[in-house]
Design an enzyme around this catalytic site. Structure first.
Site, PDB file in Angstrom:
ATOM      1  N   ASP A 217       0.844  -1.139   0.104  1.00  0.00           N
ATOM      2  CA  ASP A 217       0.030   0.020   0.079  1.00  0.00           C
ATOM      3  C   ASP A 217       0.702   1.180   0.019  1.00  0.00           C
ATOM      4  O   ASP A 217       2.118   1.267   0.507  1.00  0.00           O
ATOM      5  CB  ASP A 217      -0.923   0.121   1.374  1.00  0.00           C
ATOM      6  CG  ASP A 217      -1.940  -1.100   1.466  1.00  0.00           C
ATOM      7  OD1 ASP A 217      -2.180  -1.597   0.264  1.00  0.00           O
ATOM      8  OD2 ASP A 217      -2.759  -1.190   2.289  1.00  0.00           O
ATOM      9  N   ARG A 218       0.467   2.346  -0.612  1.00  0.00           N
ATOM     10  CA  ARG A 218       1.105   3.625  -0.568  1.00  0.00           C
ATOM     11  C   ARG A 218       1.723   4.060   0.670  1.00  0.00           C
ATOM     12  O   ARG A 218       2.844   4.365   0.888  1.00  0.00           O
ATOM     13  CB  ARG A 218       0.235   4.892  -1.254  1.00  0.00           C
ATOM     14  CG  ARG A 218       0.728   6.061  -1.051  1.00  0.00           C
ATOM     15  CD  ARG A 218      -0.353   7.114  -1.148  1.00  0.00           C
ATOM     16  NE  ARG A 218      -1.033   7.136  -2.429  1.00  0.00           N
ATOM     17  CZ  ARG A 218      -0.964   7.664  -3.444  1.00  0.00           C
ATOM     18  NH1 ARG A 218       0.091   8.603  -3.706  1.00  0.00           N
ATOM     19  NH2 ARG A 218      -1.781   7.568  -4.359  1.00  0.00           N
TER      20      ARG A 218
END
Length: 334
Positions: free
Chosen positions: A145-146
């Site tokens: 995930d970012r």
């Protein structure tokens, strides 16, 4: 991207080939992550039915091929590389924590997306042009995930990338995440087996617990163990996903009532009150999997400044943790 849905027939030369090999032959730019997403969502079908990457095809069968992204324009790739500034090239290379002839491992910082989107112009995939184009360009084999920091592996050749991707697909990659969560999970170690389903779209997409037979639900399994506690308020956990669902760890910890600190999407009132000034406290600390050539590959990522801020606030010392916090748990199960 082509907007056309194709129905193709399996010919003599393709009899017995796996679905993933079929795609690799015809559309080599479609990577393992992209294909698995198409398979999971049912966009690829054989004789009208869902299939997996390792399903073998037979002569005369029909395969539904959804619209696929166009193959990358080599000239455009070169232009994009030329657009990387010297600072960007130095930045992505500074993240390297391991490299050999087949593999690069970077310590992805929190806040940097792995791949681009309509609102994401700067991402790891773009920055990989720092190593070159064509066969020189490293390939992504999994995602984070970012806002999750930590180990991100890259294959330095198509063969190495395929073998690394295969290890993930066959669940031969042991991933250890560190997370700071609200409260003290009871029992202190255990197994979360809660199917998940996606709701909403794009930035508003969220993952929620689902019934096993609910349409669109995907099996999701996470192992967890407590490493240390800051009284009753916060626990430092080791999390090991056995499946790779979107936001799996964040959704699973929310599902058992112990949201990860600094998580605006899956937090609860208690976690939010403890998260002031903190970003997502989730870090991919360690990965162990077969090396593409021989032996095993074990990579550990130093703490990102984002999660280090949480450790400092609640008095945790990273040296308290064992290399594999799940080793003793496995012994208990034998």
């Amino acid at each position: 991207m082509s907007n056309e849905v194709k129905t193709l027939y399996i010919t003599d030369g393709e009899d017995g080939i796996r679905v993933d090999r079929f795609f690799k032959r015809r559309w080599p730019h479609i990577n393992h992550v992209m294909l698995n997403k198409l398979l999971r969502s049912g966009q690829v079908r054989v004789d009208g039915g869902r299939v997996k990457a390792d399903t073998r095809l037979a002569i005369g069968q029909t395969i539904r091929v959804p619209p696929l992204p166009a193959a990358p324009d080599v000239d455009q790739q070169k232009r994009e590389r030329a657009m990387l500034s010297p600072q960007e090239i130095r930045f992505i290379r500074s993240l390297v924590i391991y490299e050999d002839e087949d593999v690069i491992a970077i310590n992805k910082p929190s806040g940097l997306a792995v791949q681009g989107g309509t609102k994401t112009k700067n991402h790891v995939d773009r920055l990989l042009s720092a190593w070159g184009e064509g066969l020189e360009r490293p390939r992504l084999v999994h995602r984070l995930d970012r806002d999750t920091s930590g180990v991100l592996l890259l294959g330095k050749s198509p063969q190495a990338a395929a073998r690394l991707s295969g290890a993930f697909a066959k669940r031969r990659a042991n991933k250890t995440y560190w997370a700071l969560v609200v409260g003290n999970p009871k029992p202190e170690e255990g197994y979360i087996d809660v199917p998940l389903i996606k709701k909403g779209f794009h930035d508003r997409e969220i993952v929620q617990p689902a019934e096993p037979n609910e349409v669109g639900a995907e099996a999701a399994e996470t192992e967890y163990v407590t490493i240390s506690r800051a009284g009753p308020r916060v626990t430092w956990m080791a999390l090991r996903p056995h499946t790779g669902r979107t936001h799996q760890l964040r959704a699973h910890m929310q599902a058992i009532g112990h949201s990860i600190l600094g998580d605006p999407k899956y937090g609860n009132e208690a976690s939010q009150s403890l998260s002031e000034g903190l970003q997502l406290q989730l870090h991919h600390r360690r990965i162990e999997l077969p090396h593409p050539t021989s032996g095993s590959l074990i990579i550990e990522a130093p703490l990102d400044p984002v999660i280090k801020a949480g450790f400092d606030r609640f008095g945790f010392d990273e040296h308290e943790a064992e290399n594999d916090p799940f080793a003793n748990m496995k012994k208990k199960k034998r």
